[in-house]
Motif scaffolding. Structure first.
Motif, mmCIF file in Angstrom:
data_model
loop_
_atom_site.group_PDB
_atom_site.id
_atom_site.type_symbol
_atom_site.label_atom_id
_atom_site.label_comp_id
_atom_site.label_asym_id
_atom_site.label_seq_id
_atom_site.Cartn_x
_atom_site.Cartn_y
_atom_site.Cartn_z
ATOM 1 N N GLU A 288 77.049 47.031 31.845
ATOM 2 C CA GLU A 288 76.910 48.455 31.505
ATOM 3 C C GLU A 288 76.972 49.325 32.753
ATOM 4 O OE1 GLU A 288 73.846 51.451 29.105
ATOM 5 O OE2 GLU A 288 73.324 49.327 29.390
ATOM 6 N N LEU A 289 76.307 48.871 33.815
ATOM 7 C CA LEU A 289 76.275 49.629 35.070
ATOM 8 C C LEU A 289 77.666 49.746 35.677
ATOM 9 C CD1 LEU A 289 74.490 50.986 37.262
ATOM 10 C CD2 LEU A 289 74.324 48.723 38.341
ATOM 11 N N ARG A 290 78.437 48.670 35.594
ATOM 12 C CA ARG A 290 79.743 48.640 36.256
ATOM 13 C C ARG A 290 80.904 48.955 35.307
ATOM 14 N NH1 ARG A 290 79.567 46.417 41.315
ATOM 15 N NH2 ARG A 290 81.849 46.114 41.203
ATOM 16 N N GLY A 291 80.599 49.057 34.031
ATOM 17 C CA GLY A 291 81.657 49.358 33.082
ATOM 18 C C GLY A 291 82.682 48.254 32.954
ATOM 19 N N CYS A 292 82.209 47.014 32.928
ATOM 20 C CA CYS A 292 83.114 45.868 32.860
ATOM 21 C C CYS A 292 82.811 45.022 31.622
ATOM 22 C CB CYS A 292 83.026 45.014 34.119
ATOM 23 S SG CYS A 292 81.409 44.236 34.390
ATOM 24 N N HIS A 293 83.661 44.042 31.383
ATOM 25 C CA HIS A 293 83.532 43.188 30.207
ATOM 26 C C HIS A 293 83.422 41.733 30.637
ATOM 27 C CE1 HIS A 293 84.102 41.585 26.196
ATOM 28 N NE2 HIS A 293 85.118 40.848 26.631
ATOM 29 N N TYR A 294 82.520 40.993 29.977
ATOM 30 C CA TYR A 294 82.374 39.575 30.298
ATOM 31 C C TYR A 294 82.311 38.760 29.018
ATOM 32 C CZ TYR A 294 77.460 39.426 28.805
ATOM 33 O OH TYR A 294 76.313 39.443 28.048
ATOM 34 N N GLU A 295 82.554 37.449 29.169
ATOM 35 C CA GLU A 295 82.369 36.484 28.099
ATOM 36 C C GLU A 295 81.499 35.354 28.638
ATOM 37 O OE1 GLU A 295 86.249 35.242 26.962
ATOM 38 O OE2 GLU A 295 86.793 37.179 26.062
ATOM 39 N N LEU A 296 80.601 34.853 27.799
ATOM 40 C CA LEU A 296 79.703 33.776 28.210
ATOM 41 C C LEU A 296 79.715 32.684 27.156
ATOM 42 C CD1 LEU A 296 77.518 32.738 30.230
ATOM 43 C CD2 LEU A 296 75.808 33.817 28.733
ATOM 44 N N ASP A 297 80.098 31.483 27.581
ATOM 45 C CA ASP A 297 80.045 30.308 26.723
ATOM 46 C C ASP A 297 78.831 29.487 27.132
ATOM 47 O OD1 ASP A 297 80.523 28.161 25.066
ATOM 48 O OD2 ASP A 297 82.135 27.318 26.294
ATOM 49 N N CYS A 298 77.899 29.284 26.213
ATOM 50 C CA CYS A 298 76.649 28.586 26.519
ATOM 51 C C CYS A 298 76.680 27.158 25.979
ATOM 52 C CB CYS A 298 75.454 29.330 25.917
ATOM 53 S SG CYS A 298 75.260 31.008 26.535
ATOM 54 N N ARG A 299 76.339 26.215 26.805
ATOM 55 C CA ARG A 299 76.191 24.823 26.381
ATOM 56 C C ARG A 299 74.713 24.468 26.472
ATOM 57 N NH1 ARG A 299 81.406 22.538 26.868
ATOM 58 N NH2 ARG A 299 82.798 24.288 26.342
ATOM 59 N N LYS A 300 74.103 24.315 25.321
ATOM 60 C CA LYS A 300 72.667 24.046 25.271
ATOM 61 C C LYS A 300 72.456 22.536 25.255
ATOM 62 C CE LYS A 300 71.913 28.466 22.985
ATOM 63 N NZ LYS A 300 71.396 29.196 21.803
ATOM 64 N N ASN A 301 72.379 21.983 26.452
ATOM 65 C CA ASN A 301 72.438 20.529 26.627
ATOM 66 C C ASN A 301 71.189 19.803 26.144
ATOM 67 O OD1 ASN A 301 74.945 20.953 28.007
ATOM 68 N ND2 ASN A 301 73.780 21.503 29.824
ATOM 69 N N SER A 302 70.026 20.271 26.550
ATOM 70 C CA SER A 302 68.797 19.569 26.162
ATOM 71 C C SER A 302 67.590 20.461 26.380
ATOM 72 C CB SER A 302 68.627 18.270 26.957
ATOM 73 O OG SER A 302 68.529 18.536 28.344
ATOM 74 N N SER A 303 66.548 20.221 25.579
ATOM 75 C CA SER A 303 65.290 20.957 25.699
ATOM 76 C C SER A 303 64.313 20.172 26.573
ATOM 77 C CB SER A 303 64.670 21.174 24.321
ATOM 78 O OG SER A 303 65.497 21.965 23.508
ATOM 79 N N PRO A 304 63.373 20.851 27.200
ATOM 80 C CA PRO A 304 62.351 20.130 27.964
ATOM 81 C C PRO A 304 61.396 19.418 27.017
ATOM 82 C CG PRO A 304 61.817 22.461 27.858
ATOM 83 C CD PRO A 304 63.167 22.303 27.224
ATOM 84 N N PHE A 305 60.790 18.354 27.523
ATOM 85 C CA PHE A 305 59.790 17.671 26.705
ATOM 86 C C PHE A 305 58.720 17.086 27.613
ATOM 87 C CE2 PHE A 305 62.403 14.078 27.864
ATOM 88 C CZ PHE A 305 61.526 13.014 27.952
ATOM 89 N N LEU A 306 57.569 16.870 27.015
ATOM 90 C CA LEU A 306 56.435 16.282 27.726
ATOM 91 C C LEU A 306 55.709 15.340 26.787
ATOM 92 C CD1 LEU A 306 54.577 16.348 30.310
ATOM 93 C CD2 LEU A 306 53.214 18.047 29.071
#
Length: 389
Positions: A288-306
């Motif tokens: 928004e600040l720079r007036g540009c466009h982006y795309e983001l592909d997310c790979r949700k590999n694994s959740s933390p566990f305990l």
């Protein structure tokens, strides 16, 4: 030099060049050994689009509960420059009390220790202990991890195979055997970021929109992001950029797009979805600040566990202290393992050999450590089934 049963089995496994996804006979070696002990073995081959077929093994001795499971993988990473090795990487050579070869530390020697410890315990108990012992072995841990442990677990659930507790034999010790038991792992989130600009001539920037400065601003904003300060059991979450690419060979052309890849290793302060929300919020602000466009592909590999400290982790610690006189640290450090899948089915901890040489040239393990690990696994079985009984 007389070779012990566990070391001979480790050598036999290491002589199979089972670089992911090839099995190269490793599961045949293990299955033969387990069937001689009385295990019922299931060879499970799984497939998925865009990934190679993978062979896996689930073996069980007994039919009653509780079912104590040892888990691991027979696949290994490539040897790299074979000429740089001092030995044949697929021979299991023993020199000066050390066994050398790919898989020595990660983790064929630990699998040999599983099998040998199980055999010892079954023999001494006269096959009359109250419960079952199982081995869940995949050939896909070092690869995509799609056709391995996760699908074996699904097959087990569909076929009424329940496991109650599990030890994964990953190399967990930084310096000496008995240093560390892993009781959890951080999660993993990968982001593929692309900034879209407008291609043009560098002499006419008003006719173009250079994506590189926009990407640089986004990289800086994400790099400055403080995710948390850690927890009692987990170190702080961290975001690391692994590559920035433009792929522009011309010096007089403003590129159309620029790309960056980052990975976040995160603790229980976050979920995979909350991280995506946080990251997109930062990127939206910059865009928004720079007036540009982006795309983001997310790979949700694994959740933390305990796996909470309790009777199970105490039993593991006591077995290590008994043999080595050393109390291990209960830790969540390091990367991911297939324990991230098993934790959805039962309490799971990781304990194996020393990690210093895994994935390296001249990967190796001390023979004395392999023997001691076998003794520890045997003691774990003894204590577990006495406790459960």
């Amino acid at each position: 030099m007389q070779i012990s049963e566990v070391v001979a089995l480790a050598q036999a496994l290491m002589r199979c060049p089972s670089v992911t996804p090839e099995d190269a006979g490793a599961l045949d070696v293990l299955q033969k050994n387990l069937e001689e002990t009385g295990f019922v073995c299931h060879r499970l081959t799984f497939s998925d689009e865009g990934t190679p077929d993978v062979e896996n093994l689930y073996a069980r001795f007994g039919t009653a509960g509780p079912n104590f499971c040892f888990a691991g993988h027979t696949d290994v990473v490539p040897v790299g420059n074979a000429d740089a090795w001092s030995v044949d990487p697929f021979n299991g050579t023993i020199k000066d009390g050390t066994i050398y070869g790919r898989g020595a530390a990660d983790m064929k020697a630990a699998i040999a220790a599983f099998a040998t410890a199980s055999k010892r315990f079954i023999k001494e108990s006269g096959e009359e202990f109250a419960g079952s012992i199982s081995l869940l072995i995949t050939g896909d841990e070092e690869g995509p991890a799609i056709n391995g442990t996760r699908k074996v677990l699904d097959w087990m659930a569909e076929n009424g195979e329940k496991i109650d507790h599990c030890v994964v034999g990953e190399p967990t010790n930084p310096q000496e055997l008995g240093d560390m038991v892993k009781i959890g792992r951080r999660g993993s989130f990968t982001g593929y970021l692309t900034v879209i600009g407008t291609e043009g001539h560098v002499a006419y920037p008003h006719l173009a929109d250079n994506p590189v400065p926009h990407l640089a601003a986004m990289v800086g904003a994400l790099d400055a992001l403080v995710l948390d300060d850690g927890t009692e059991h987990f170190q702080p979450s961290n975001l690391e950029f692994t590559t920035i690419d433009v792929g522009n060979p011309a010096t007089n052309v403003i590129p159309k797009s620029a790309n960056a890849t980052f990975n976040i290793r995160f603790n229980t302060h976050h979920s995979l979805d909350s991280l995506e929300h946080t990251v997109r919020g930062v990127l939206d602000s910059v865009a928004e600040l720079r007036g540009c466009h982006y795309e983001l592909d997310c790979r949700k590999n694994s959740s933390p566990f305990l796996t909470p400290e309790g009777d199970f982790s105490a039993l593991i610690v006591e077995a290590i202290e008994k043999r080595l006189g050393r109390k291990p640290e209960l830790s969540t450090t390091g990367g991911t393992s297939d324990a991230r899948f098993i934790k959805d089915f039962c309490p799971v901890v990781e304990f194996g050999l020393i990690s210093q040489t895994m994935h390296k040239i001249d990967e190796r393990a001390n023979v004395a450590d392999v023997e001691a690990l076998t003794d520890i696994y045997t003691d774990i079985l003894r204590s577990y089934f006495v406790t459960q009984g």
